[in-house]
Design a protein around this motif. Structure first.
Motif, PDB file in Angstrom:
ATOM      1  N   ARG A 128      12.621   5.426  18.700  1.00 39.30           N
ATOM      2  CA  ARG A 128      12.385   6.667  17.968  1.00 39.30           C
ATOM      3  C   ARG A 128      13.114   6.665  16.629  1.00 39.30           C
ATOM      4  O   ARG A 128      12.629   7.249  15.643  1.00 39.30           O
ATOM      5  N   PHE A 129      14.244   6.000  16.584  1.00 35.15           N
ATOM      6  CA  PHE A 129      15.058   5.980  15.369  1.00 35.15           C
ATOM      7  C   PHE A 129      14.540   4.980  14.332  1.00 35.15           C
ATOM      8  O   PHE A 129      14.860   5.098  13.147  1.00 35.15           O
ATOM      9  N   GLN A 130      13.732   4.024  14.756  1.00 30.88           N
ATOM     10  CA  GLN A 130      13.310   2.934  13.884  1.00 30.88           C
ATOM     11  C   GLN A 130      12.640   3.409  12.586  1.00 30.88           C
ATOM     12  O   GLN A 130      12.949   2.874  11.506  1.00 30.88           O
ATOM     13  N   PRO A 131      11.717   4.390  12.603  1.00 29.74           N
ATOM     14  CA  PRO A 131      11.116   4.818  11.328  1.00 29.74           C
ATOM     15  C   PRO A 131      12.134   5.338  10.322  1.00 29.74           C
ATOM     16  O   PRO A 131      11.981   5.127   9.113  1.00 29.74           O
ATOM     17  N   PHE A 132      13.178   6.022  10.804  1.00 33.47           N
ATOM     18  CA  PHE A 132      14.215   6.528   9.907  1.00 33.47           C
ATOM     19  C   PHE A 132      15.027   5.374   9.332  1.00 33.47           C
ATOM     20  O   PHE A 132      15.337   5.352   8.142  1.00 33.47           O
ATOM     21  N   LEU A 133      15.345   4.426  10.195  1.00 32.34           N
ATOM     22  CA  LEU A 133      16.103   3.256   9.748  1.00 32.34           C
ATOM     23  C   LEU A 133      15.296   2.445   8.745  1.00 32.34           C
ATOM     24  O   LEU A 133      15.829   1.988   7.722  1.00 32.34           O
ATOM     25  N   HIS A 134      14.027   2.264   9.003  1.00 30.50           N
ATOM     26  CA  HIS A 134      13.165   1.519   8.082  1.00 30.50           C
ATOM     27  C   HIS A 134      13.084   2.219   6.729  1.00 30.50           C
ATOM     28  O   HIS A 134      13.172   1.566   5.677  1.00 30.50           O
ATOM     29  N   LYS A 135      12.920   3.535   6.745  1.00 28.06           N
ATOM     30  CA  LYS A 135      12.827   4.303   5.495  1.00 28.06           C
ATOM     31  C   LYS A 135      14.091   4.169   4.662  1.00 28.06           C
ATOM     32  O   LYS A 135      14.039   4.165   3.423  1.00 28.06           O
ATOM     33  N   CYS A 136      15.220   4.032   5.345  1.00 27.94           N
ATOM     34  CA  CYS A 136      16.512   3.978   4.655  1.00 27.94           C
ATOM     35  C   CYS A 136      17.008   2.545   4.460  1.00 27.94           C
ATOM     36  O   CYS A 136      18.197   2.329   4.201  1.00 27.94           O
ATOM     37  N   GLY A 137      16.127   1.582   4.583  1.00 27.89           N
ATOM     38  CA  GLY A 137      16.483   0.191   4.309  1.00 27.89           C
ATOM     39  C   GLY A 137      17.559  -0.364   5.206  1.00 27.89           C
ATOM     40  O   GLY A 137      18.344  -1.231   4.786  1.00 27.89           O
ATOM     41  N   GLY A 138      17.626   0.131   6.447  1.00 26.42           N
ATOM     42  CA  GLY A 138      18.611  -0.373   7.403  1.00 26.42           C
ATOM     43  C   GLY A 138      19.960   0.316   7.333  1.00 26.42           C
ATOM     44  O   GLY A 138      20.860  -0.023   8.106  1.00 26.42           O
ATOM     45  N   ASP A 139      20.121   1.273   6.451  1.00 27.15           N
ATOM     46  CA  ASP A 139      21.384   2.008   6.319  1.00 27.15           C
ATOM     47  C   ASP A 139      21.444   3.067   7.430  1.00 27.15           C
ATOM     48  O   ASP A 139      20.786   4.102   7.361  1.00 27.15           O
TER      49      ASP A 139
ATOM     50  N   ARG B  77      21.355  10.812   8.598  1.00 26.41           N
ATOM     51  CA  ARG B  77      21.216  12.009   7.764  1.00 26.41           C
ATOM     52  C   ARG B  77      19.747  12.400   7.621  1.00 26.41           C
ATOM     53  O   ARG B  77      19.402  13.584   7.675  1.00 26.41           O
ATOM     54  N   LEU B  78      18.870  11.409   7.447  1.00 30.91           N
ATOM     55  CA  LEU B  78      17.437  11.688   7.348  1.00 30.91           C
ATOM     56  C   LEU B  78      16.923  12.280   8.656  1.00 30.91           C
ATOM     57  O   LEU B  78      16.097  13.201   8.643  1.00 30.91           O
ATOM     58  N   TYR B  79      17.419  11.782   9.773  1.00 32.82           N
ATOM     59  CA  TYR B  79      17.017  12.316  11.079  1.00 32.82           C
ATOM     60  C   TYR B  79      17.393  13.792  11.175  1.00 32.82           C
ATOM     61  O   TYR B  79      16.603  14.619  11.648  1.00 32.82           O
ATOM     62  N   ALA B  80      18.605  14.135  10.727  1.00 35.13           N
ATOM     63  CA  ALA B  80      19.045  15.533  10.765  1.00 35.13           C
ATOM     64  C   ALA B  80      18.197  16.390   9.833  1.00 35.13           C
ATOM     65  O   ALA B  80      17.805  17.511  10.191  1.00 35.13           O
ATOM     66  N   TRP B  81      17.925  15.874   8.633  1.00 35.92           N
ATOM     67  CA  TRP B  81      17.105  16.653   7.691  1.00 35.92           C
ATOM     68  C   TRP B  81      15.685  16.834   8.216  1.00 35.92           C
ATOM     69  O   TRP B  81      15.089  17.901   8.055  1.00 35.92           O
ATOM     70  N   ASP B  82      15.149  15.805   8.861  1.00 36.04           N
ATOM     71  CA  ASP B  82      13.813  15.902   9.444  1.00 36.04           C
ATOM     72  C   ASP B  82      13.768  17.017  10.483  1.00 36.04           C
ATOM     73  O   ASP B  82      12.798  17.780  10.552  1.00 36.04           O
ATOM     74  N   SER B  83      14.810  17.146  11.281  1.00 34.09           N
ATOM     75  CA  SER B  83      14.877  18.226  12.264  1.00 34.09           C
ATOM     76  C   SER B  83      14.954  19.580  11.570  1.00 34.09           C
ATOM     77  O   SER B  83      14.315  20.549  12.002  1.00 34.09           O
TER      78      SER B  83
END
Length: 232
Positions: free
Chosen positions: A22-33, A39-45
């Motif tokens: 589930r986390f992979q799309p967020f990690l991919h979007k952030c270049g592995g950071d 932070r993107l996961y929290a903002w998405d929520s």
């Protein structure tokens, strides 16, 4: 164990709780950071919670407006029981599921058409604006009744239906806790408010005045950079 080690462990545990898949799309979007991805996961929520409000009111307003229109056309609260107004087999299935759900939840209490209306899904109401497959909803619902709800709409039934389908897809993604950060959310909000204006101009005005989505959208870059706090 150093403070940084504890931070690494905490991040790993958070990802484990989310699940790596589930986390992979967020990690991919952030270049592995990982920090930025969390932070993107929290903002998405946060933005999903904000978008729920206009989508909820779009669904309720559409439901009530279409129901009133069809009651007026067919002269019965249970308009779906009028032979010429019965929906196709998919619609009938959704009606059966609504009745079954009510029977299971309140086995010793009678329920009426208003209870069924409240139980029917957003998808049911959106489907009434579709073609109906071989059942010709264009003639059954649109031309005979529902087009009068959308007097200001230009572009025909099919275009309107597609816009509601986009909103249904977004609503379902949020309801099933799927990520939405990759969508054009500014455009989604514009679509939701434009459609809402057809069925309830007052509700659309309320969201334009008080809605939180624009502020949340504006926070994205700062949240990802860590200069504004995450809101869980």
């Amino acid at each position: 164990m150093t403070l940084s080690d504890r931070g690494v462990d905490e991040g790993g545990r958070l990802i484990e709780a989310i699940s790596p898949e589930r986390f992979q799309p967020f990690l991919h979007k952030c270049g592995g950071d990982r920090t930025r991805a969390l932070r993107l996961y929290a903002w998405d929520s946060e933005v999903a919670r904000a978008m729920q409000s206009p989508l909820r009111d779009l669904e309720v307003s559409l439901r009530n407006r279409l129901h009133r229109q069809l009651v007026g056309r067919h002269g019965r609260q249970a308009w779906w029981d009028v032979p010429k107004a019965r929906p196709n087999y998919k619609g009938q299935d959704m009606l059966d599921q609504a009745r079954e759900s009510l029977e299971n939840r309140r086995p010793f209490r009678p329920f009426g058409p208003c209870d069924i209306v409240a139980q029917l899904s957003f998808g049911f109401w959106v489907s009434l604006l579709g073609s109906g497959g071989g059942d010709n909803y264009e003639m059954k619902y649109w031309n005979s009744s529902l087009r009068h709800v959308f007097k200001e709409h230009r572009g025909g039934r099919a275009a309107l239906y597609r816009q509601f389908q986009f909103m249904l897809t977004l609503r379902n993604r949020i309801a099933h806790h799927e990520c939405i950060f990759q969508r054009h959310l500014e455009r989604d909000l514009e679509t939701a408010l434009r459609l809402m204006r057809h069925v309830s101009p007052e509700m659309s005005d309320r969201h334009e005045k008080y809605g939180q989505v624009p502020q949340v959208l504006a926070r994205r870059r700062a949240v990802l950079a860590g200069t504004e706090p995450m809101r869980l």
